[in-house]
Design an enzyme around this catalytic site. Structure first.
Site, mmCIF file in Angstrom:
data_model
loop_
_atom_site.group_PDB
_atom_site.id
_atom_site.type_symbol
_atom_site.label_atom_id
_atom_site.label_comp_id
_atom_site.label_asym_id
_atom_site.label_seq_id
_atom_site.Cartn_x
_atom_site.Cartn_y
_atom_site.Cartn_z
ATOM 1 C CB SER A 115 68.269 -11.835 -37.124
ATOM 2 O OG SER A 115 68.374 -12.086 -35.734
ATOM 3 C CE LYS A 116 65.843 -14.125 -32.364
ATOM 4 N NZ LYS A 116 65.101 -15.385 -32.620
ATOM 5 C CB VAL A 139 74.285 -9.687 -36.670
ATOM 6 C CG1 VAL A 139 73.874 -10.700 -37.711
ATOM 7 C CG2 VAL A 139 75.559 -8.974 -37.098
ATOM 8 C CE1 TYR A 140 69.074 -13.348 -30.961
ATOM 9 C CE2 TYR A 140 68.771 -11.299 -29.726
ATOM 10 C CZ TYR A 140 68.448 -12.631 -29.952
ATOM 11 O OH TYR A 140 67.499 -13.250 -29.184
ATOM 12 C CB SER A 141 69.268 -5.908 -32.939
ATOM 13 O OG SER A 141 69.882 -5.948 -31.660
#
Length: 226
Positions: free
Chosen positions: A136-137, A132-134
Site C-alpha cells: 500500500s505504501k 499488505v502495508y508495504s
C-alpha cells in the site's frame, strides 16, 4: 496583511498527523484535523462523498497532509485474506486518492498548493510480515510521483515522506518481533520521534520548497539505501 494559509491534516488526531498539525499551527497556518474520531472533523477518508461535502464547508485548502493510514495484518503473505488487502488499500491508497481528487483541483485553480503524502520505508524495502502495508505504501509513492508530474507547472507541489519506525500509537499494534527487526535496520539504532517528522512536513508545506515535486523524502535514521 498576509493571507493566512489553510491546511487539512488527515489522521490528525494522533501520531504523525497530530504532530504535523501542531507544527503547521506554529508556522501560522489555520489547520483542520480530520480523523475517524478525536479530530476537528470526524470522517472516514474512504468516503469520497463525505469528503466533498466537507470541502464545501471548509472552503479553500492550501495544504493537504495525508497522514491517515493503518498497518493492517502482521502475518505472512500466504496467510493474508482478500478482505484484509481491500481494507488496507482502501484506507492507505484510496483514502489518499480521495482527498487529492477532492482538494487538489481548488489548489490548481488558485495556482498554489502543497500536498504531503505519507508512505513508509516499508514501501521502498518491503517488510517481511507486512506485505499488505508495504504494498500500500509503495502505491502511495508511485501515486505521488505521477501526481507530481501532472501538476508540475500548476504551482501545486506533491511530495511524499517515507519514515522508518516512528514512536506513534500506530506501531502499538505491530508485533514486537517485527518492530524489533525493523528497528534493528536503522543505523542510528533508535526509532524516530513525531516532532522530527513534523519538521519535514512543515518544510514541504511551505514556500521554502519550490523545485521539488514527485519526490520521496526519507526520514529513516540512515536506513534508506536508495
Amino acid at each position: 496583511m498576509a493571507t493566512i494559509r489553510t491546511a487539512l491534516v488527515t489522521g490528525g488526531a494522533r501520531g504523525l498527523g497530530a504532530a504535523a498539525a501542531e507544527r503547521l499551527r506554529a508556522d501560522g497556518l489555520k489547520v483542520t484535523t480530520l480523523d475517524v474520531d478525536g479530530a476537528d472533523i470526524c470522517a472516514d477518508v474512504t468516503e469520497e462523498g463525505t469528503l466533498r461535502r466537507i470541502a464545501e464547508e471548509l472552503g479553500p485548502v492550501d495544504v493537504l497532509v495525508n497522514s491517515a493510514g493503518i498497518v493492517g495484518p502482521n502475518k505472512p503473505l500466504t496467510e493474508t485474506t482478500v478482505e484484509e488487502w481491500r481494507h488496507v488499500l482502501d484506507v492507505n491508497v484510496l483514502g489518499t486518492v480521495n482527498t487529492m481528487r477532492t482538494f487538489v483541483p481548488g489548489m490548481r485553480d488558485r495556482g498554489w498548493g502543497r500536498v504531503v503524502n505519507f508512505a513508509s520505508m516499508a514501501g521502498k524495502d518491503g517488510n517481511a510480515g507486512l506485505s499488505v502495508y508495504s504494498a500500500s505504501k509503495a502505491a502511495v509513492i508511485a501515486l505521488t510521483k505521477s501526481a507530481g508530474k501532472e501538476l508540475a507547472t500548476s504551482g501545486v507541489l506533491v511530495n511524499v515522506i517515507a519514515p522508518a519506525v516512528i514512536a506513534t500509537p500506530m506501531n502499538d499494534s505491530t508485533a514486537p518481533d517485527v518492530l524489533a527487526h525493523i528497528t534493528s535496520l536503522i543505523p542510528m539504532r533508535r526509532i524516530g520521534r513525531p516532532e522530527e517528522v513534523a519538521e519535514l512536513v512543515a518544510f514541504l508545506s511551505s514556500d521554502r520548497v519550490s523545485f521539488s515535486t514527485g519526490a520521496v523524502y526519507d526520514i529513516s535514521g540512515g536506513r534508506a539505501t536508495y
